[in-house]
Design a protein around this motif. Structure first.
Motif, short mmCIF file in Angstrom:
data_model
loop_
_atom_site.label_atom_id
_atom_site.label_comp_id
_atom_site.label_asym_id
_atom_site.label_seq_id
_atom_site.Cartn_x
_atom_site.Cartn_y
_atom_site.Cartn_z
N LEU A 61 2.96 8.22 12.87
CA LEU A 61 2.09 9.00 13.76
C LEU A 61 1.03 9.75 12.96
O LEU A 61 -0.13 9.83 13.36
CB LEU A 61 2.90 9.99 14.60
N GLY A 67 6.89 12.39 16.07
CA GLY A 67 7.09 11.15 15.33
C GLY A 67 8.54 10.97 14.89
O GLY A 67 9.07 9.86 14.89
N LEU A 92 2.74 16.03 15.48
CA LEU A 92 2.91 14.64 15.04
C LEU A 92 4.20 14.47 14.25
O LEU A 92 4.92 13.47 14.42
CB LEU A 92 1.71 14.20 14.19
N PHE A 136 -2.94 9.41 13.55
CA PHE A 136 -3.70 10.46 14.21
C PHE A 136 -4.17 11.61 13.34
O PHE A 136 -4.97 12.43 13.77
CB PHE A 136 -2.90 11.00 15.40
#
Ligand code: CTP
Ligand code: MG
Length: 166
Positions: free
Chosen positions: A120, A82, A78, A124
């Motif tokens: 992100l 990201g 991530l 998540f």
């Protein structure tokens, strides 16, 4: 933050070739993203970010580094993904504002990766960011990021990797 910091310089080193927007323009007749955003840069950038993250996981497993954030495959992916997603979104808006590839856009150029990585993460893996990115950590990141950005880009420019020193 290393998995978020490594992708941009890696993309600058190994990027090139087919642009993510395939050379296509937006209805405003400017490029959607521009030639500065390529598939190769994205691929190797994320790969390097995840690679450094795996090394961090390996090291903290081996030496049991206390106090440091515990990364997982999810958290490093991530952060790395990201960072470059933020960079791509920045370029999209940069083009809409009529700024050419490589033109300066203060603040956005420096913080795009932080915004993308944190976005992100919040989507998540919110518990990771809420656990580790405390207020003082956030302040440190906001201070360190433009400094690192400046130093690394200066270096990239002197090496001939970047066309502009920002
Ligand atoms: N790069 C790439 N692919 C990416 C991101 C970066 O190939 N997804 C490479 C490009 O060669 C780019 C360089 O890394 O020129 C530096 O990245 P950056 O400063 O983000 O791009 P700029 O050329 O400044 O373009 P922009 O104005 O859109 O930020
Ligand atoms: Mg740039």
């Amino acid at each position: 933050m290393l998995p978020a910091y490594v992708p941009n310089p890696t993309a600058a080193l190994f990027g090139g070739g087919i642009p993510i927007d395939f050379g296509k323009s937006f209805p405003d007749r400017r490029r959607i993203l521009g030639d500065g955003k390529t598939y190769r840069g994205l691929f190797f950038g994320v790969l390097a970010g995840v690679g450094i993250g795996l090394l961090q996981i390996q090291l903290s497993d081996t030496y049991g580094l206390v106090g440091l954030p515990r990364h997982t495959l999810l958290s490093i992916t991530l952060l790395a993904g990201g960072a470059l997603l933020g960079d791509i979104c920045k370029s999209y808006f940069k083009r809409r504002l009529g700024k050419e590839r490589g033109e300066k856009w203060p603040i956005a150029d420096q913080y795009d990766l932080v915004a993308g990585a944190f976005m992100l993460m919040l989507l998540f893996d919110p518990s990771w960011i809420l656990t580790y990115v405390t207020f003082p950590v956030l302040i440190m990141i906001l201070i360190l990021t433009p400094i690192l950005h400046r130093v690394v880009n200066m270096f990239g420019y002197l090496m001939g990797v970047k066309e502009v020193p920002w």
